[in-house]
Scaffold this active site. Sequence first.
Site, mmCIF file in Angstrom:
data_model
loop_
_atom_site.group_PDB
_atom_site.id
_atom_site.type_symbol
_atom_site.label_atom_id
_atom_site.label_comp_id
_atom_site.label_asym_id
_atom_site.label_seq_id
_atom_site.Cartn_x
_atom_site.Cartn_y
_atom_site.Cartn_z
ATOM 1 N N ARG A 23 0.832 -1.210 0.000
ATOM 2 C CA ARG A 23 0.000 0.000 0.000
ATOM 3 C C ARG A 23 0.863 1.256 0.000
ATOM 4 O O ARG A 23 0.518 2.242 0.653
ATOM 5 C CB ARG A 23 -0.928 0.029 1.209
ATOM 6 C CG ARG A 23 -1.909 -1.098 1.271
ATOM 7 C CD ARG A 23 -3.284 -0.597 0.848
ATOM 8 N NE ARG A 23 -4.307 -1.575 1.110
ATOM 9 C CZ ARG A 23 -5.274 -1.426 2.012
ATOM 10 N NH1 ARG A 23 -5.363 -0.332 2.715
ATOM 11 N NH2 ARG A 23 -6.165 -2.361 2.175
ATOM 12 N N ARG A 27 -3.456 6.940 1.022
ATOM 13 C CA ARG A 27 -3.955 8.131 1.720
ATOM 14 C C ARG A 27 -2.985 8.832 2.659
ATOM 15 O O ARG A 27 -3.259 9.938 3.104
ATOM 16 C CB ARG A 27 -5.234 7.764 2.479
ATOM 17 C CG ARG A 27 -6.412 7.607 1.552
ATOM 18 C CD ARG A 27 -7.588 7.007 2.284
ATOM 19 N NE ARG A 27 -7.265 5.655 2.689
ATOM 20 C CZ ARG A 27 -8.078 4.874 3.392
ATOM 21 N NH1 ARG A 27 -9.240 5.323 3.791
ATOM 22 N NH2 ARG A 27 -7.716 3.653 3.708
ATOM 23 N N ARG A 36 -6.858 11.482 -6.414
ATOM 24 C CA ARG A 36 -8.115 10.762 -6.162
ATOM 25 C C ARG A 36 -9.303 11.706 -6.379
ATOM 26 O O ARG A 36 -10.317 11.306 -6.969
ATOM 27 C CB ARG A 36 -8.127 10.232 -4.735
ATOM 28 C CG ARG A 36 -9.282 9.305 -4.431
ATOM 29 C CD ARG A 36 -9.261 9.027 -2.929
ATOM 30 N NE ARG A 36 -10.171 7.986 -2.520
ATOM 31 C CZ ARG A 36 -11.464 8.168 -2.301
ATOM 32 N NH1 ARG A 36 -12.007 9.340 -2.526
ATOM 33 N NH2 ARG A 36 -12.211 7.169 -1.880
ATOM 34 N N ASP A 73 -7.063 -2.464 -6.891
ATOM 35 C CA ASP A 73 -7.542 -3.063 -5.646
ATOM 36 C C ASP A 73 -7.853 -4.535 -5.869
ATOM 37 O O ASP A 73 -8.194 -4.939 -6.986
ATOM 38 C CB ASP A 73 -8.792 -2.345 -5.124
ATOM 39 C CG ASP A 73 -9.034 -2.719 -3.664
ATOM 40 O OD1 ASP A 73 -8.332 -2.176 -2.794
ATOM 41 O OD2 ASP A 73 -9.873 -3.593 -3.404
ATOM 42 N N TYR A 148 -14.974 -11.593 1.058
ATOM 43 C CA TYR A 148 -15.600 -10.279 0.809
ATOM 44 C C TYR A 148 -16.888 -10.416 -0.002
ATOM 45 O O TYR A 148 -17.863 -9.695 0.230
ATOM 46 C CB TYR A 148 -14.637 -9.363 0.052
ATOM 47 C CG TYR A 148 -13.661 -8.630 0.943
ATOM 48 C CD1 TYR A 148 -14.068 -7.561 1.738
ATOM 49 C CD2 TYR A 148 -12.326 -8.996 0.986
ATOM 50 C CE1 TYR A 148 -13.172 -6.891 2.556
ATOM 51 C CE2 TYR A 148 -11.414 -8.331 1.796
ATOM 52 C CZ TYR A 148 -11.849 -7.279 2.585
ATOM 53 O OH TYR A 148 -10.967 -6.619 3.394
HETATM 54 O O1 CP3 Z 1 0.160 -1.311 -2.455
HETATM 55 C C1 CP3 Z 1 -0.204 -0.445 -3.270
HETATM 56 O O2 CP3 Z 1 0.263 0.716 -3.298
HETATM 57 C C2 CP3 Z 1 -1.231 -0.841 -4.322
HETATM 58 C C3 CP3 Z 1 -2.556 -0.585 -3.968
HETATM 59 C C4 CP3 Z 1 -3.435 -1.500 -3.133
HETATM 60 C C5 CP3 Z 1 -4.679 -1.037 -2.679
HETATM 61 N N1 CP3 Z 1 -5.355 -2.091 -2.132
HETATM 62 C C6 CP3 Z 1 -5.156 0.338 -2.818
HETATM 63 C C7 CP3 Z 1 -6.237 0.809 -1.949
HETATM 64 C C8 CP3 Z 1 -3.328 -2.846 -2.765
HETATM 65 C C9 CP3 Z 1 -2.163 -3.811 -2.947
HETATM 66 C C10 CP3 Z 1 -4.563 -3.203 -2.150
HETATM 67 C C11 CP3 Z 1 -4.868 -4.562 -1.675
HETATM 68 C C12 CP3 Z 1 -6.055 -4.801 -0.844
HETATM 69 N N2 CP3 Z 1 -7.283 -4.197 -0.938
HETATM 70 C C13 CP3 Z 1 -6.135 -5.790 0.151
HETATM 71 C C14 CP3 Z 1 -5.043 -6.775 0.512
HETATM 72 C C15 CP3 Z 1 -3.965 -6.171 1.306
HETATM 73 C C16 CP3 Z 1 -4.321 -5.788 2.682
HETATM 74 O O3 CP3 Z 1 -4.128 -4.591 2.992
HETATM 75 O O4 CP3 Z 1 -4.724 -6.643 3.465
HETATM 76 C C17 CP3 Z 1 -7.423 -5.745 0.707
HETATM 77 C C18 CP3 Z 1 -7.965 -6.617 1.824
HETATM 78 C C19 CP3 Z 1 -8.148 -4.749 -0.008
HETATM 79 C C20 CP3 Z 1 -9.575 -4.368 0.152
HETATM 80 C C21 CP3 Z 1 -9.685 -2.955 0.493
HETATM 81 N N3 CP3 Z 1 -9.513 -1.922 -0.404
HETATM 82 C C22 CP3 Z 1 -9.978 -2.394 1.753
HETATM 83 C C23 CP3 Z 1 -10.229 -3.194 3.021
HETATM 84 C C24 CP3 Z 1 -9.991 -1.007 1.590
HETATM 85 C C25 CP3 Z 1 -10.349 0.037 2.583
HETATM 86 C C26 CP3 Z 1 -9.172 0.314 3.422
HETATM 87 C C27 CP3 Z 1 -9.436 1.478 4.347
HETATM 88 O O5 CP3 Z 1 -8.548 1.650 5.196
HETATM 89 O O6 CP3 Z 1 -10.408 2.211 4.190
HETATM 90 C C28 CP3 Z 1 -9.651 -0.729 0.244
HETATM 91 C C29 CP3 Z 1 -9.524 0.602 -0.377
HETATM 92 C C30 CP3 Z 1 -8.168 0.961 -0.868
HETATM 93 N N4 CP3 Z 1 -7.389 0.155 -1.628
HETATM 94 C C31 CP3 Z 1 -7.522 2.223 -0.692
HETATM 95 C C32 CP3 Z 1 -6.313 2.133 -1.364
HETATM 96 C C33 CP3 Z 1 -5.289 3.208 -1.517
HETATM 97 C C34 CP3 Z 1 -8.105 3.426 0.034
HETATM 98 C C35 CP3 Z 1 -9.198 3.966 -0.814
HETATM 99 C C36 CP3 Z 1 -9.431 5.441 -0.689
HETATM 100 O O7 CP3 Z 1 -8.711 6.232 -1.318
HETATM 101 O O8 CP3 Z 1 -10.373 5.801 0.026
#
Ligand code: CP3
Length: 338
Positions: A23, A27, A36, A73, A148
Amino acid sequence: MNDLLLKALAGEPVERPPVWFMRQAGRYLPEYHVTRAEAGSFLGLCRKPPLAAEVTLQPLRRFPLDASIVFNDILVPPAAMGMDLDFVQGKGPVFSDPLREVADLDRLKMPSIAEDMPEVLETIRLLVAQLDVPLFGFCGAPFTLAAYMIEGSGSKDFRHAKAFAYKHPAAFARLLDMLAEVTGQYLLAQVEAGCAAAQLFDTWAGDLSQDDFQRWALPYAKKALAPLAGKAPRLYFSRNMGPFMGVVQQVEADAYALDWRVDIAAARKLFGPDVPVMGNLDPIALFGPDELIREKVHSIIRAAGPRGHIFNLGHGVGPHTPIAGVKAMVEAVRDWRW
Ligand code: CP3
């Protein structure tokens, strides 16, 4: 091209471990919020290749990292299979139509990567034309995606998903099989578009019991990674991997990402010197003072040893993380010499 990551993944000697973090775009960076907002929504950002490429590059402009990961994602493939996905502020991902009955599986279609998810491949092509570090492709593992899709959102205990597996094991296996097919093809397409390595995120598999991990997570993660064998190094990540260290290698990945609860020296001893590992600083340590971060980084590197270690956090970097902490971590890794 910076080849430190690929050398470490091949178990070759390196003078310091490569460093990147899960990640790394997101943010905690103010410039991410600007892009974004320009995209209108998170999914809009994933689906606009020039903007997705821009946010992928943002952390690399701030920190001298040894790898990048395409911005996307894990829930994009289920959306391409026909599920209605939204990212709700403060709540995370939400499917408005979760799979709660066996008949709901009939709604799913087998997506075509080129037709239903062309944006990620285009983002990868834009990135490889300008990057001088290897690019990771990634995907969610079948169990975590199914969790999910059935739950409809994140959850503390994934009770709907687990209950579905216990009540309807044959249908659950059918769903996992379909997801293993989709994710395998999807990872392969990312590598063919130019990714140098791939990571499978099985975030929620660590919540299973031993026998359910072996029944519902391992075989399908293995099937998802199989099409990439010999084509690109494959990493497997699960949050809370500790209890499964003895069996996780049945996934047949090329390397394993460890969360911060795992003793990295013990993991290396158990896996043997030829299995590379990645990790595993507690992401919350980045809120601490620079000196503490430096000590923790160096103690992880020392414990992991000189070959086959990629430095990373034990899970993704969180939205409130201080940029100074990230900088201190990256500098501490770069200052290390074997
Ligand atoms: O690593 C990177 O820079 C690449 C981007 C990446 C994102 N999601 C961007 C993202 C990666 C590798 C993921 C994987 C992901 N997404 C996982 C597996 C890894 C982990 O962290 O366990 C999971 C379970 C998800 C599902 C997901 N997507 C969740 C639970 C959320 C919300 C997280 C939160 O804290 O609100 C997301 C959204 C998400 N994916 C964001 C980003 C940058 C935030 C979205 C926003 O801008 O509001």
